[in-house]
Enzyme design. Structure first.
Site: not given
Length: 356
Positions: A13, A15-17, A137, A164, A180, A243, A316
């Protein structure tokens, strides 16, 4: 792999999954397993062990994580390290114990040092200190990468790690504390737009969904604590940091490609006789500053107010991150297809459609 191979997606559920699950279904995979957090708590070793003993998946995609932005990680450093270490260790070990030969582990680009040489290659791992703000993380994800690497070497498995760059998309989290950077900026500008245009009902609907606020005056007072008012929004940092932003659908396609076609041994690098750096960088090669990102979002949502920055350099993060994804290309990945402007438009349209 076959279309009826049993595949477990952890974090389906997120973002990536969710993007990986959607792509797998689109490509005809029909034996997919996924559980909500309420159905399976991945920090519970006993529950994870019993799940794998029962289901015996042939392939695992690990996209679960405790995620969040800079503010969340600064306030919950222990939680970020502990929960991510525990979830990934439980899943990776149980996968091995139950005969799962192939696993895709979603790592992160924050595994690399803050001042790594640009563009950042896989060999940069351990070549310097991590960026302080997202160190918890990063440490957890490094441990996951190495666990996959060591288990694959020791037990002849194909446990691949994907690193990624910053990922974005429609299923991102949009709350201020745990989102994010691109999702947080988007939502702040969108809410500033609603304030600027006097769209009180839509503003309250949006905030009620997330913060349980009731009246417009309460909502305005709340938004002021995040430097949002009727005429301007003030964003964290200086806006100078740059980024790469990768759309979640591009990452999903990359993960499925590697899952279907690449073995662990193909990912290994031989550094002075030492087999290491098995992770695969996935990026776009296109940098955009946070300021440019903010003004692009302003254009997309048609916000008429001001965008300013607080100008505190300590907020930043790493000033610049550019990936080297030569390995991914050499392994046959065709590269990202969704440009940042198109991707942000898709994200905006999806956000609006959910709000209606």
């Amino acid at each position: 792999m076959k279309k009826d191979s049993k595949i477990y997606i952890a974090g389906h559920r997120g973002l990536v999954g969710s993007a990986i699950l959607k792509k797998l279904k689109e490509q005809g995979y029909n034996n997919l397993i996924y559980k909500t957090h309420q159905e399976l708590d991945l920090t519970n070793q006993k529950a994870v062990k019993e799940f794998f003993e029962k289901e015996k998946p042939e392939v695992v995609v690990f996209a679960a994580a405790k995620v969040g932005g800079m503010l969340a990680q600064l306030k919950q450093r222990g939680n970020f390290l502990y929960e991510n270490l525990t979830m990934q260790s439980n899943v990776i070990h149980s996968a091995y114990e139950n005969g799962c030969k192939r696993l895709i582990f979603i790592a992160s680009f924050c595994i690399y040092p803050e001042f790594a040489q640009m563009p950042i290659k896989e060999q940069a791992l351990f070549k310097g200190d991590l960026q302080y703000n997202n160190e918890p993380y990063g440490v957890a994800k490094i441990a996951g990468v190495k666990l996959c690497e060591f288990y694959s070497l020791q037990h002849e498995l194909d446990y691949l790690s994907i690193a990624p760059v910053s990922v974005y998309g429609a299923e991102d989290r949009f709350d201020f504390l745990s989102s994010h950077v691109q999702a947080a900026i988007f939502r702040k500008i969108y809410l500033a737009k609603l304030l600027n245009e006097g769209r009180d009902e839509e503003l309250l609907k949006d905030l009620k969904c997330y913060e349980k606020l009731g009246t417009i005056n309460t909502a305005k007072a709340y938004l002021k604590t995040y430097n949002i008012d009727e005429n301007r929004v003030i964003l964290l940092g200086t806006g100078k940091a740059s980024r790469e932003f990768l759309h979640c659908d591009d990452l999903a396609e990359a993960c499925i490609y590697f899952m279907e076609n690449i073995s662990f041994k193909q990912c290994l690098e031989n550094e002075n006789g030492k087999l290491k750096n098995s992770q695969i960088n996935v990026g776009t090669g296109e940098l955009i500053s946070i300021k440019e990102l903010a003004f692009l979002i302003k254009e997309i949502v048609d916000y008429k107010g001001e965008i300013l920055f607080e100008n505190k350099a300590q907020n930043d993060g790493t000033i610049k991150k550019l990936s080297d994804f030569t390995k991914a290309k050499s392994l046959g990945w065709s590269g990202a297809k969704i440009g940042i402007k198109d991707g942000l438009k898709q994200m905006y349209e999806a956000y609006i459609s959910k709000s209606l």
